[in-house]
Every structure is written in structure tokens, then in C-alpha cells.
Design a protein around this motif. Structure first.
Motif, PDB file in Angstrom:
ATOM      1  N   ASN A   1      40.982  29.551  49.254  1.00 22.62           N
ATOM      2  CA  ASN A   1      39.573  30.407  49.188  1.00 22.62           C
ATOM      3  C   ASN A   1      38.778  30.172  50.214  1.00 22.62           C
TER       4      ASN A   1
ATOM      5  N   PRO B   1      39.477  35.730  50.212  1.00 23.44           N
ATOM      6  CA  PRO B   1      38.481  35.907  48.962  1.00 23.44           C
ATOM      7  C   PRO B   1      37.843  34.533  48.709  1.00 23.44           C
TER       8      PRO B   1
ATOM      9  N   ILE C   1      40.154  32.596  44.069  1.00 24.55           N
ATOM     10  CA  ILE C   1      41.490  33.224  43.971  1.00 24.55           C
ATOM     11  C   ILE C   1      41.668  33.310  42.438  1.00 24.55           C
TER      12      ILE C   1
ATOM     13  N   TYR D   1      46.171  39.756  43.171  1.00 22.66           N
ATOM     14  CA  TYR D   1      45.346  40.434  44.392  1.00 22.66           C
ATOM     15  C   TYR D   1      44.780  39.451  45.198  1.00 22.66           C
ATOM     16  N   ASP D   2      44.057  38.461  44.607  1.00 19.44           N
ATOM     17  CA  ASP D   2      43.366  37.538  45.487  1.00 19.44           C
ATOM     18  C   ASP D   2      44.297  36.630  46.190  1.00 19.44           C
TER      19      ASP D   2
ATOM     20  N   ALA E   1      45.005  35.790  50.145  1.00 19.94           N
ATOM     21  CA  ALA E   1      44.413  34.319  50.718  1.00 19.94           C
ATOM     22  C   ALA E   1      45.690  33.930  51.569  1.00 19.94           C
TER      23      ALA E   1
ATOM     24  N   PRO F   1      41.009  43.614  40.197  1.00 21.56           N
ATOM     25  CA  PRO F   1      40.500  42.319  40.721  1.00 21.56           C
ATOM     26  C   PRO F   1      39.106  42.538  40.681  1.00 21.56           C
TER      27      PRO F   1
ATOM     28  N   LYS G   1      34.111  40.766  44.824  1.00 23.71           N
ATOM     29  CA  LYS G   1      33.764  39.429  45.133  1.00 23.71           C
ATOM     30  C   LYS G   1      33.897  39.588  46.804  1.00 23.71           C
TER      31      LYS G   1
ATOM     32  N   TYR H   1      35.184  38.792  50.603  1.00 21.23           N
ATOM     33  CA  TYR H   1      36.306  38.501  51.168  1.00 21.23           C
ATOM     34  C   TYR H   1      35.770  38.171  52.727  1.00 21.23           C
TER      35      TYR H   1
ATOM     36  N   ALA I   1      38.063  43.442  50.177  1.00 25.54           N
ATOM     37  CA  ALA I   1      37.454  43.120  48.927  1.00 25.54           C
ATOM     38  C   ALA I   1      37.495  44.068  47.866  1.00 25.54           C
TER      39      ALA I   1
END
Lengths: 248, 248, 248, 248, 248, 248
Positions: free
Chosen positions: A9, A41, A44, A48-49, A53, F228, F231, F233, F241
Motif C-alpha cells: 500500500n 491504494p 488494502i 479491489y484494493d 496494488a 470498496p 480512499k 489511490y 480510487a
């Protein structure tokens, strides 16, 4: 011995926590190179995050390998991008979830992973299944946003302790695995407080990486992790074309 | 850092092979104390030998712990007596099968264990199942008596190479795990010869033991591995009564 | 038809309970020979006791076979030493856990094993897994020391009843398996009290042993249970060398 | 002790084979009542025959229970109608597949079931899975029509021997289970010929039924096998309405 | 496109509910032919009812195929007679349980099946296992007699809602599968009420049947579902002889 | 009804093949919108390509949802990015591997997936495991580079036929699943040639997507696929994001 630890992250303060945990257990001849991903992001939390990543993570591992790292660690408990990284790299790559579960299996028959959010619960259960621990490990979510772990005023530590207490009471857990890289600094204290082994994946992964290097073992390039074939990559990810990455 | 390596069979020349393999990968600050069991079979081939090797093994681990070892390794691929040793000892105990399988899982998706005799095939398959690797690891027996590994004229090395070749050809193996402590000296050479990672359990266990010590982790004494209750033991095994062992 | 029943702990009063249970269900032409091991722990609670009970158990089975027994039963719910005994003996060997689980599977889809102590919980769960019953059987520990079952004033019977009541209420259990040889005398009464089948492993094993004899079936000597190879055994266990045992 | 053995296909000569096998192993005080279903296919080869054999089978079990049988055996290796029969009857009901697999598990770690036709292969594999033996038992089809087993000139016995030889060679089988009630008379001879245990399900089921009776165990009426609720049945199957069956 | 929907119980009012649910989701070119079995129990609750519903079900599927149906649906959540029907028919056959579980798997990682009675609990769990969903689906019984679903005054709807609420609270369910064809009319309303996907098997099966027809796929006649061999059937089921069925 | 079909590799000619296959089975009221990812590898062969295809895939799904698609299909047999897409999107998302395996399960008990390269073998086996088909589906690699499927002169079709023949011969396969989106045009012809069902995942996914839309079902937003969290990105992926994606 140089070991690359990538925080996938983009929150540098979490990298500091991770780096400190890594250095505290590393051998005297091990150099820990801790880097923060510059793409993706800030934390995490869920699939999705996790997926987003990966490119930033791969950039760091490719760069680290070129810079001389002999092994790489992915410091996110989802083991984000682990398979892709193993296929790409010529150095061994260790995920902190697999390292933590493996270490727990040497000292306990039944244990519980305490992770952060509901979004991470199912992905971590899938990892427990993948690593062959479904019969002996349970997963719990303490309902803590990842970045709250960086903030002493957030009450995250209390929530974590509450969930560990429930794991010991309800799961017959013999040991606890901390299910987030951001908890790496808490393991020793929690182990003292609860009187059972408490395992942090960052530390565990450092020792596994050192072990692989010492044993002269690296990712097999036969089968699933064979080096990616040279081929064009289009658009914003062009620089990830297998050849490009190696030469980058 | 002192690590006890117990050869649970009573053949001292095999202990020498094991000790050399252990020392060749141990950290600079690790002292390897290798001992041969003084009670039981000269080689462990199947369930009967395995069960009878346990008392002698436990004697050595208890003695080693009293003498200052911080971790113990059971250097037989059947992980003979592992659970009993963990319950008895206050130091962590590592089996070479679990250590080897764990190490293989970091560098390959599919791998094959090549063990010695038909008698050991099913016990090793049971361990593969126990350690959660049934979906990714296969087991083969090279039809080599254990002690033949000590005798260069026995043809054992050729049989082993032949079985590895078949594993690569028929199992889609990406890596090979050597399924006997007596093969510990062959890993490096076989890795060069076959071009895939070849994992020896003795070396793997040494690094896992070092890792557990460095991480401050030891066997959980909650649940399955709780310290045995003090109670009378009768007959020839009287000295194994839990209290007696601790004080012995 | 002569069936040997070995109590692998060294408490003769428990052997009496076991022998009575065995005789109460044996066929009219079956002779039950019940023996107490003369070497090892007074009760088997957990992995350590289990491992140390094996040599004494093997002595009794070898002696029983020489004395004409046509089948042997290991009367401890951990199925202590079962695989070693099968490899050694030429007569079939039955464990009371496997016999009880098998019998339960003919009369219930879901059932619960109620065992004694926390130390035995995980080992019994491992047996449930080994015998293919993980999807249909649960395990509970009533928190009763094994020898308390011999003492009417210990409150053990009440604890056992409480745990059975919880199993029926919380596990959807259709039948109960008693998870300790020391409970063998309680099955009939508990079956009446709770109105569901209650299975005692000692009785179940007697009928399985009779069945194997009547069917002319004995342990396969091909593969995992092949007769141990003749080889030297050193130290206090010298008399267990495969040849020695047979001829002893 | 009266045990009902139902041949759920409508071929009386196969019932004779089954009855002889049952009587040859039954206890001296056991009366074997062997009946042929009067409704359904002449042989059971695959799912369709299996389903259509159930009503006739249930008629015979209900009649047998009223006539005083203390246990019933379903003498078809598909364990046809086993769950329905258990729910209906108040006496225990044993399938020959489950009995054979259970018996094999006491004497071998790895074994192979040799069944008749390709149509029965998958159903038998499903039973192996259901009974928890998937890790240790393999299934083979010898490509023999069921009724060919009744005809010495059919070459069925040779095909069966050939498949057993392949099982021993290719599967590491330590024992053989005969996967059809029509093979019940061949077990003893095949055991002699191949030198490994050969298990016939009819004999195994007789001993399991005797065991259940001797132990005072019958199907749990709590949960999956609770007595069917009284309710109307329409059309040609009216007489199967739960009340009707009991009173019939 | 003609799709046959068979209600394998003999309650015509339930067929009406099922037919309405089927038509509400069918494509504009799909004709739903809904029939009530004329032979067997008025409701299917447990193994006994299930087995006795099969002959009537097969009659309807054979008749429907002759009348031009291109696919058939078995509208009972036990997937009663599914394998026999697939072997018999030349058109594809879909069970509502498998269709519902499959549909749920596209939209949720963890879900709960809420079925009717305790008698159906274990059979539905067995289906969850068969269809490979044991790791992600749980089963609950709302303790509702099947025919109570037809009676608004029975309180069945409230019980169902209560059980769904518990599933969401205790199982971490992300979606709900309705475990009885008689609940087919409730899905839309429950989905609105609880805010999670609620899946009815009848609707799901209609879409799967349409899919199979559109894709030109039908049951493989190689292996487990090969056409039943021509052979005599005796007694009341004579008309089910494979040849007879085809020609009937 | 608008269904988005995303080819997650960047080869437009393969999108044409996929689109044609999709349209050939789509309902009359279904509009297929087929798009080629503009970012990533020209073909997806193994973990590395797979991971790098995800961002481009997510861009297309987000754009498609905004443009009115009611469901999305990921047309790569690795089900690349499926979990991330489900978490991101508010419309249901279907992978062609899961759709194909699900469809096969309605018409065959045992089937074989024939995929392209050795690199995809293990990832596809992992999907077979994930979707609960490990007991009934095998995987084979025909050793065909993905893009060779676009080139009639490559010999790819012959290799594919050879591997299908081996699957039928050696695996007891009752049906074949084509393990690559680039094979979508071959299913009908192979089905005719081999006389067993041959399933193409693209077609299967189109029908599943239509089914989900018709049934009013979409991805559960409770648990693993919750939207999600908003946040930041950082870096090149800033536009991913969660908030940014929705509003993009």
C-alpha cells in the motif's frame, strides 16, 4: 544478505512499522530494504484494493531484484500479487500470510487468524484454504480499518485484544496469528499479555526469506512460475512487458 | 543459539551425514548438537520402526533441553514422535518432513517427495495430508533401503536419480523433496543435475528452528501440546513419567 | 475364537471394566483375554502418554498372538500404536475408536464423540479425520480425568451426561460415541437415558474382531503393513527387533 | 437372531448366490432369510435401475421387519435405497458397499474396489466419497454385465481376475473389495489366488448386522432417519404411505 | 422452446405456485409445461418420501420428452431422482437445488440455504457437499412442514423470515437460497425485505434449462448417464423397463 | 438487455472471435457489447499476464456499467480479476471458467478441461478447486500458445483435438470444457466430431449473465464483495480510487 520488504500500500508510515518489525528479527548479516509502493491504494481492504496494488508491487520487486535483493517479501496479509511476483522474479518471494501460517503450524495444532475488516475475512479464509490449513485455523475480523492501526487514539488495539480473547475462549485457539502487516509491532506485547504464541507475518517472512537464501533455494521456473513469455503489452502498462521489466 | 538435532535411528554414520548437512546451512551463531539415539532400530522403515524409535528420541530431546538447546529437530522424514516431543518439551521441536514441505511450498506449486521404501510410502502420504499439501504434493518410493544410502556401492543414488526423473516427467513436479534424512548430502548436487529446486529436510528444519528461536516462538502449552500431567509410569518406562523426565 | 483385548494403560481396574464390557457382547464361542500393559502410564491423556504406551502394548500383542489369539483389540480411544501393531502382528488388530466410528456410521448421519480431557480433543479429531468422518462427526471433551471414571465420587458421570446433553442440543447429534475405554460400562444406561444410540468402542471392537475372524480376513502384508524387516535394535528396546519379537 | 437379506434385483439365481455367501459366514445362532425383490429390474446397472429397484426393496424390508427380522441387508453394491430404508424401518439396515469398505479399512491402508460396468463406476466412486474413503480407495470397472457373473461360460471371472491384477500392479492396492453382490462366491478363491485380502460385501454386511443386534444398536430416529410423517400417498404407490407401510 | 417442470409431489396447488414462479422468469419464447406427479407422497420431507417420489417423476419426464419438451426441471429441492432421470432422458434435466446453488455462487462468496424440516437438513447438506459448495454454503431448517407453505395462516412465512434473519446474523451469509420449491413465490419480497440476494431454485432452473437448450447441450450419454440397458423389469414396475419407457 | 463482454487481453481479433460466439447464443433481446482491453498483455498466459490484465479490465467494466450494461463477462478462462470486478461493479460479473464448469456439471459427472499452455495448467486447476469441481474435473494443457488459436496454420486445432482424444481415453471424461476464450468458435464442431458435449465458456457465460438479469439478481454487497471504501489511490493508478471510478 539483502532482503527487500515491499509494503504494497502507499502509506509510508506503515512501511516504517513493517521495517522496524523486520529489522528486529533479521539476522546480523541481513540488510532489510523496506520500500513503499508508489502506485495504488493507501490501504488494502478487500479484493479491489488488492488487485490494484499489484502493478506498484511488481515495479518495486523488479527494481529491488535489479538492485541486488536476494529475496523479496510482500508485506500485506492478503499475499497480494504473490503468484505474479513469483513468476516475474528470479529471486524467491514470500508472502506474510503464508509465512505466518507456516510458522504457526510448527507450534500449535489449532490457531486463529485475527484480521482487520469484514472485507478481508473471506480473502484470508481463501488463503487459509490454499495453504492447507482449513482444518486447523479459523479466521476472525476485529472490525478495524487498516489505517486505524497507525493511530493510537483509534481504539484499534482494544478491539484487537477483544477479538483475541474471544478466539481463545470460543475457538480453542492455541496460538494467534496477526492478520495485517500493520499489527507487526504488537506481537511481542500481545504474546506476553495472553500467554500464548502470537505470530506476526512480517517477522515470520523475514526468517523464511533468510532460510531460502541460506538453503540456495529459489522459485522453480518449471511449470506454474515459469518466466513470463516475451510479448507486447499495450497502453499504460507497456513497461510491464516481460522483456521490458527485466531490462527496465 | 544451540539447536539439537536428533537422529532417531541408532546408526551413528547417518548422524554424521545429518550433522554435516545441518552445519552447512546453519547460521554463524548457531551451534548444532547432533546426537544418535541409543535405543531402537538402526533404521526407520515403516510404522513399527517408527513407534519403537520414539522412547529413545524423547530421551535425547529431554537431555538436550536440560543441556541448553533452544530448539530440537527430529531428523527422520516420518516426523517420528513429533507430537509427543512437542507435548514433553518446553523448547520448539521441528520435524524434517514438515520443514521440507513448508519450504517447498514457497518455491513451487506442485512437487514430489521421493522417499526410500514401500513401507514408508503410506506414512509419508499421511504426513503430506496432515500438513495440508495433498492437493499439490505427490509421493514416490525409490525402493532404496535406508542404510543403502550410506553405502556408495549400493546403487541407491542411481535409483534415486531415476525416480526423480520419473517425477519430473510424470508428475509435472516443479521441485523435488528428498524424503529421507539419509539423503541430506545429495540435495545440492541433485539440484544442479536436474535444474529444479531440490529440498533436503534437515537443512530446512535447521532454518525453521533458527527462525522460531529468533522470533521468540515456542510450542503453545494450551490445548493439544499442554505439558503432560504428572502421573505414575510403570515398568521399564518408569523414568518417562512426566515429572521424572523434567527432573531426570 | 480367542480375542485379545489389551488395555494399553497400566491401571488394572480399568482393564476389569473393559473386560466386562467386552464379555457382555462377545459371542458364545468367543473367549476374551483381557490384559493390562505392564509398561507405561497409568492413564493415556494426550500425545506423550500415547507414545509411551506403545512398547508395552506391542509386548502384549506379540505375547497374545503367540498364545493363540486370533485377533487383538487396542482398548484406548486414541487407537494408540494401531499402525505399529498391525505391521508387527499376523492377526488382525482393531482400534476402539475406528470400531466405534464405523458402527456409528451404520445408524446415524451425524454424531458426536464425547471424550475425556482437552489433551485428547485434538488427537481424537485427527482420528475422526483419518477415518473419513470429518463431515459427520464432532468431538467434545467433557473435562474428565481418565481415572476419575473409575471413581464414582468424582462427578465424572454427571459431567459426561452434561456434555451429551449439549451435544444433542447444539450439534444436531443423532447418536453419541463414548470417547474413552473407561466409559465402556456406561453405554447401555446412557442410551436408555437419552433415547439415542450410544456406542462404546470396546463392544464395537469385539464385534469387528469376531467379524474379521469369521470372514477369514487379516491385515494385508502388502504395502503399509508389510512385516517389519529383520534388523538390529539397540539399547533397552533390543528385544523389539522384528525377529526377536516373533521368536521371543 | 434373524437377519433379512434382500436382493433388490429380481433375479432369483443371484439371490441363491447371495444367500449361500451370507450363510457361510453367519453365526451359528443366526438365521438368514434371503428374499428376491418382486418388482423392478433383473439387474442393477447404473442410476436408473437403482432408483426403480427401491420400491420393491422397501416392500421386502417392511415385510421382513413385520415377520421378525432384527436387521436387514441390502445386497446390491450401490447401497440402493439405503437411506429410505433406514428412515422407514425400525430395525438397523446395512448396505453391502458400506460394510465392505468398513471391513477393508481395518486391514489395509490402500485398496481397490472392482465393480462390474462403466455405468456403476461413478455411483460407486460417489459411495467411496460418501463413506470417507476417497483418500484410500480406488474404483475400477471390469466391464462385466452383472448377470454374466451367473454364467460360467461368460468369461466374467477371467475379466475380474485381470482387473484385480491391474489393481495390484497400478494402484498399490493392499486389498481388493468385490464391487457386486453377484461376486460373493468368489472372494475366498480370489484371496487365495492373489495373496491379498479380498472382501465380499455380503459376508461383511452379515457380520455388521449381527454386531448391531448384539450391541443393541439400531438406527437413530432423531434427525435424518426420523420415522416418515404420516401423510397421503397417491396413485400406484398409495400403499407406501408411512402409516400404510407400518400397518400393511 | 418447451420446458417441462415436474412437481414430484402430488399436491397440485404447489404445482401452481411453481408454475407461476417458472413463468414469471421464463423467456418470451419459452413455454412452461408444469405437471404434478400422479404417484407418490403429497409432500417430500426426507429420504423416504424422496425415494417414493421417483417413479412418478420418471413417468412425467418420459411423457414430457415424448410430448416435445426440450428440457426438464425437477421442482423439489432434494433434487429427487435427478441421476435416474438424466440416465433415462435424452433431454437435459435440471434440479432446482443445483441450479440455485450455482446461481448463488455467481453473486456471493458465502450463503445460507434455508430449508423446511429437520428431515431435509442432512439430505440438503449432502447436496451442498455433492455440488462442491461445502466450504461456502451453510444449511438451516426453519422447522416448517412443506404444505404449511401453502397455508397463509400457518405462520410459515414468519418462521422463514426468522431463520433468514438468524442466517444473516450468525452465518455471515451474503445471500439466501430458499430451500423448497414451495417457497418460489417468496423470493422477490424477501430480497426486498432483507436487502441481500434471495435465490429461488425454480426460477434458477428455468434459466439453466433455457441456457442448455440455447447452447445445444444435453446430458452426456458416455459414462454415468449412459442410456439404461434394455432388460426385463418385473412386477408393478414392468412398464419402466428401459425399452418400455422409450416406447411407452 | 445489454451485456458487456470484456476481452481482457489486448488482441482485437480474439475479441471478434469472442463476440461472434457470444452473439450466436444470445437471446433475441440481448445486445452484446464486446470490448478489447486497451491496457495489458496481448494474451494471458499464466499468473503474470493475468495480474497485469486486471487494471485494463476494470476500466472497461466500469465504463460499460456507466454506459448501461446490466451484466459483465470476463472473457478469459483464468477468470482474471473476477473478485475485484465484483467488488467494484454494481452489475453482476461472470467469469467464463466458472460459467463453463457450472454448465458442464448439469450434463456430466466427470469432465476434462483442455487449456492452452503449461503456465495456465495450475491456475486452471486452482479454479477447478475453488469452484468445487476437484472431484469431478481434470485439467489438461494442449501446449498451444493462446495466439496460435487465431492462426489456422499453427496446427493448434490438431493439438487440441489430440488432447481431447486423450482426455476421453484416459480420463473417462463424459464431456469436454474448452479452457480458453480463443477456442469459443470451435465448440460446435468439436461436439459433432467427438460425440460428447463440448462446452465453451463464452457462450455459457452469456446465458448465465442473461439468467442473472432475468432473475433480478446481482452481486451481494454484504461481505466479501462490499463496495470498496472511498480512499486515496496514489501514482499512475490514482483514477482507480473507488470514488473516482464511480464518477469517472
Amino acid at each position: 544478505m539483502q532482503i527487500l520488504v515491499v509494503n504494497p500500500n502507499t502509506t509510508a508510515s506503515m512501511t516504517d512499522t513493517i521495517a522496524a518489525a523486520a529489522r528486529s528479527v533479521a539476522g546480523t548479516r541481513t540488510e532489510i530494504v523496506a520500500v513503499t509502493s508508489s502506485m495504488g491504494p493507501v490501504s488494502i481492504e478487500g479484493y479491489y484494493d488488492e488487485a490494484l496494488a499489484v502493478p506498484g508491487l511488481l515495479v518495486e520487486i523488479a527494481a529491488g531484484e535489479r538492485a541486488g535483493a536476494q529475496a523479496a517479501i510482500i508485506a500485506c496479509f492478503d499475499d497480494t500479487g504473490l503468484d505474479a511476483a513469483r513468476a516475474m522474479a528470479n529471486i524467491p518471494v514470500v508472502g506474510i500470510c503464508e509465512a505466518a501460517l507456516g510458522m504457526a503450524s510448527f507450534i500449535a495444532q489449532r490457531f486463529t487468524v485475527v484480521t482487520t475488516t469484514q472485507r478481508s475475512w473471506v480473502p484470508v479464509e481463501a488463503l487459509v484454504q490454499r495453504y492447507g490449513m482449513a482444518g486447523r485455523a479459523r479466521v476472525r475480523a476485529a472490525d478495524i480499518p487498516v489505517l486505524a492501526l497507525e493511530d493510537p487514539a483509534s481504539g484499534a488495539a482494544e478491539k484487537l485484544r477483544g477479538e483475541i480473547a474471544r478466539a481463545l475462549d470460543e475457538d480453542r485457539a492455541e496460538a494467534i496469528v496477526l492478520g495485517c502487516a500493520g499489527m507487526a509491532d504488537l506481537a511481542a506485547e500481545l504474546q506476553r499479555a495472553f500467554g500464548v504464541p502470537v505470530i506476526d507475518g512480517v517477522g515470520a517472512a523475514v526468517k523464511q526469506a533468510e532460510a531460502l537464501i541460506a538453503l540456495g533455494l529459489s522459485t522453480s521456473k518449471r511449470g506454474a512460475y515459469a518466466t513470463p513469455l516475451a510479448k507486447p503489452y499495450r497502453g499504460a502498462l507497456e513497461s510491464f512487458a516481460p522483456g521490458a521489466v527485466a531490462a527496465e
